[in-house]
Write a protein that holds these residues in place. Structure first.
Motif, mmCIF file in Angstrom:
data_model
loop_
_atom_site.group_PDB
_atom_site.id
_atom_site.type_symbol
_atom_site.label_atom_id
_atom_site.label_comp_id
_atom_site.label_asym_id
_atom_site.label_seq_id
_atom_site.Cartn_x
_atom_site.Cartn_y
_atom_site.Cartn_z
ATOM 1 N N THR A 133 0.828 -1.209 0.000
ATOM 2 C CA THR A 133 0.000 0.000 0.000
ATOM 3 C C THR A 133 0.858 1.254 0.000
ATOM 4 O O THR A 133 0.586 2.219 -0.731
ATOM 5 N N LEU A 136 2.272 1.675 -3.476
ATOM 6 C CA LEU A 136 1.242 2.120 -4.417
ATOM 7 C C LEU A 136 0.895 3.587 -4.225
ATOM 8 O O LEU A 136 0.645 4.305 -5.195
ATOM 9 N N GLY A 163 -4.797 3.616 -12.055
ATOM 10 C CA GLY A 163 -5.271 2.449 -11.323
ATOM 11 C C GLY A 163 -5.981 1.450 -12.219
ATOM 12 O O GLY A 163 -5.848 0.232 -12.048
ATOM 13 N N GLY A 167 -4.707 -2.510 -12.984
ATOM 14 C CA GLY A 167 -5.614 -3.634 -12.802
ATOM 15 C C GLY A 167 -5.697 -4.504 -14.046
ATOM 16 O O GLY A 167 -5.726 -5.738 -13.968
ATOM 17 N N HIS A 256 7.357 -7.674 -3.459
ATOM 18 C CA HIS A 256 7.237 -7.608 -4.916
ATOM 19 C C HIS A 256 8.597 -7.694 -5.606
ATOM 20 O O HIS A 256 8.658 -7.975 -6.801
ATOM 21 N N VAL A 350 3.428 -0.378 -10.216
ATOM 22 C CA VAL A 350 2.234 -0.678 -9.422
ATOM 23 C C VAL A 350 1.649 -2.027 -9.813
ATOM 24 O O VAL A 350 1.069 -2.727 -8.976
ATOM 25 N N VAL A 354 0.830 -4.932 -7.200
ATOM 26 C CA VAL A 354 -0.521 -5.488 -7.137
ATOM 27 C C VAL A 354 -0.493 -7.003 -7.293
ATOM 28 O O VAL A 354 -1.227 -7.721 -6.599
ATOM 29 N N ALA A 358 -2.026 -9.457 -4.664
ATOM 30 C CA ALA A 358 -3.095 -10.353 -5.109
ATOM 31 C C ALA A 358 -2.720 -11.815 -4.877
ATOM 32 O O ALA A 358 -3.549 -12.625 -4.435
ATOM 33 N N ALA A 389 -6.714 -8.548 -7.411
ATOM 34 C CA ALA A 389 -5.975 -7.445 -8.023
ATOM 35 C C ALA A 389 -6.900 -6.273 -8.320
ATOM 36 O O ALA A 389 -6.535 -5.103 -8.118
ATOM 37 N N PHE A 392 -7.813 -4.640 -4.908
ATOM 38 C CA PHE A 392 -6.679 -3.912 -4.345
ATOM 39 C C PHE A 392 -6.417 -2.626 -5.120
ATOM 40 O O PHE A 392 -6.058 -1.598 -4.544
ATOM 41 N N SER A 393 -6.608 -2.664 -6.431
ATOM 42 C CA SER A 393 -6.432 -1.465 -7.258
ATOM 43 C C SER A 393 -7.436 -0.390 -6.867
ATOM 44 O O SER A 393 -7.090 0.794 -6.743
ATOM 45 N N ALA A 396 -6.443 1.149 -3.507
ATOM 46 C CA ALA A 396 -5.283 2.042 -3.621
ATOM 47 C C ALA A 396 -5.665 3.366 -4.259
ATOM 48 O O ALA A 396 -5.179 4.434 -3.852
#
Length: 530
Positions: A133, A136, A163, A167, A256, A350, A354, A358, A389, A392-393, A396
């Protein structure tokens, strides 16, 4: 901040995004299984993975945020870049090959290898999502500021566009698509950065002293821009050490980044990846230092008004000036190229974050929420991860719009590194190297590292909401939180062992993990696809 739309910049952005979307949809047919979605079929070569990892670092945080930080704060901003290069050494010597041999798709796979405890998966998942987070927020703030500056559309709508794209990248193409997007972006961005650096140095006859002299003459800080202390302030060395440690050690705990070692076919390739990463990042960070001081020298006394309070528009403003200025054909073309590549860089980073979040949700959280016992359901994992995903997008994007565009994005990145270094790194190292480490130690270490980080940050100047000066003058107090996380992991392991007694099965599992981590024997074989 709103400007007149730069239709050339918008057009180039659309062209670059279209290229990355084509790559994404081309990769979709190889991303249907969990192995394809999370690990790109383990088919990524050393140089490809090295460029992809470098792409995670050559991001908005460095290209936009740190350029602005050096523009305003001088030498102290450059220190952050130097520690970022050093940060790959712990990854290379302590984690890269072992992670590839022990893990499968997520950070939790490594930590539960010896225990199989589902509670470890849950706490790692939560910490990973918190870290992601922060990353992002940094990238989406940069995307919003950048799109707003070149298109004139509001900050909030710009964030929504970024965003939505991230995604799509993850939902459609998975890890393979995000890897190739990073490779393309890193190549273009490195080439562009070299051209910009040459343009800056040309203005000063390739003389660094002349450029630095111009920087001191044209900024409000004057000679202070070449002296330490503008960021680290009164606490001096202590603040500098803690800030540097956050970036130097945080990389080794960033989910990540670490999951990219699962995309290569073997441990040797994982090691080679780091070599490519260090070379590319070192070159780029040196150029960013030139860009920061060059901007201070070239933009003049009114430069601060043009780059914004957070300094996040320093790079676009600088290249526009190098191209001939606002309203000129050369300036418009230069801005268009930088805006397009920077935006592609942001969306690629990003997307990587993500997919990490995810995957963590799909493999580490969802089975516990649904109380399913089939921990290795590949079809389910890939499907759940795609929809996670999207969720979460959306989360964010909403959080970024609430925060706004006034904070320098490098500080957000520092928060992410601090969480990763305090919560993840101690438990990872103990899990891979200490026989007595157990699930209790993992839960304690990660929980204490995460909570102490969040709480301590609330008492720093950036997040302090009380009256008067902030109680903590250290900006990123990892020098406090990292020892707490490590101590909690050790104490928790000892207490857990005392409570449950000796465990021959645990010792046997540690021996298996040690052989697998050091030799690769028993690691999942990966098919190198054409």
């Amino acid at each position: 901040m709103t400007t007149e739309p730069n239709f050339l910049a918008i057009g180039v952005c659309i062209a670059v995004v279209s290229l990355t979307l084509w790559v994404t949809f081309a990769a979709s047919r190889r991303s249907r299984s969990a192995d394809g979605f999370f690990a790109a079929g383990r088919s990524i070569t050393g140089w490809q993975n090295g460029f992809a990892i470098a792409g995670e670092f050559i991001s908005a945080g460095s290209f936009l945020g740190t350029t602005g930080l050096i523009f305003y704060k001088g030498v102290d901003g450059a220190v952050i870049l130097c520690t970022s290069v050093v940060s790959f050494l712990p990854v290379l010597f302590l984690l890269a090959e072992k992670m590839r041999n022990v893990g499968k798709f997520t950070l939790a796979d490594v930590l539960v290898f010896r225990t199989g405890a589902r509670r470890v998966r849950i706490v790692v998942a939560f910490s990973t999502i918190v870290t992601g987070t922060f990353v992002l927020l940094a990238q989406l703030v940069a995307a919003g500021v950048l799109l707003q500056s070149v298109s004139g559309i509001p900050f909030g709508l710009s964030v929504v566009v970024a965003g939505t794209l991230m995604g799509i990248y993850v939902f459609v193409g998975g890890m393979l698509a995000t890897t190739w997007v990073q490779v393309i972006k890193s190549t273009i961005l490195a080439t562009l950065a070299i051209v910009v650096a040459l343009g800056i140095l040309t203005k000063f006859g390739f003389s660094l002293p002349r450029m630095l002299s111009g920087a001191t003459d044209n900024t409000a800080a004057g000679d202070a821009i070449l002296s330490p202390g503008m960021i680290f302030g009164q606490t001096g060395a202590l603040n500098l050490v803690s800030y540097s440690l956050a970036f130097a050690l945080g990389t080794a705990g960033m989910a990540h980044i670490l999951i990219r070692f699962f995309t290569v076919p073997d441990a040797g390739t994982a090691r080679k990846s780091i070599g490519w990463t260090v070379g590319l990042c070192s070159m780029f960070y040196l150029i960013v230092i030139v860009m920061g001081f060059g901007a201070a020298a070239i933009l003049g006394p009114d430069g601060a008004e043009r780059v914004g309070t957070g300094g996040n528009l320093t790079a676009p403003t600088l290249v526009t000036e190098l191209g001939g200025g606002v309203g000129t054909i050369g300036g418009s073309i230069a801005l268009a190229l930088v805006a397009a590549v920077a935006f592609a860089s942001i969306v690629a980073v990003v997307a990587g974050v993500v997919i990490s979040a995810a995957g963590t949700f799909a493999r580490d959280v969802w089975p516990s929420l649904t109380r399913t016992n089939d921990d290795e359901n590949d079809v389910r994992d890939a499907k759940v991860a795609r929809y996670a995903a999207v969720g979460f997008s959306i989360f964010a994007v909403i959080l970024t719009m609430l925060i706004g565009d006034s904070t320098n994005i490098t500080y957000f990145m520092g928060m992410a590194f601090m969480v990763a270094g305090s919560a993840h790194l101690p438990s990872l190292l103990l899990s891979l190297n200490w026989r007595r480490f157990n699930s209790t130690g993992a839960v304690w270490g990660i929980s204490v590292g995460l909570v102490s980080t969040v709480v301590s940050l609330m008492f720093t100047e950036a997040l302090w909401l009380g009256s008067g000066p902030a109680p903590l003058t250290i900006q990123l107090p990892i020098i406090i939180t990292l020892p707490l996380g490590a101590a909690a992991a050790i104490i928790g392991s000892l207490l857990g062992e005392k409570r449950h007694g000796p465990s021959p099965e645990r010792d046997e599992k540690f021996a298996e993990m040690l052989v697998r981590a050091e030799t690769g024997i028993g690691a999942e074989l990966a098919e190198v696809r054409p």
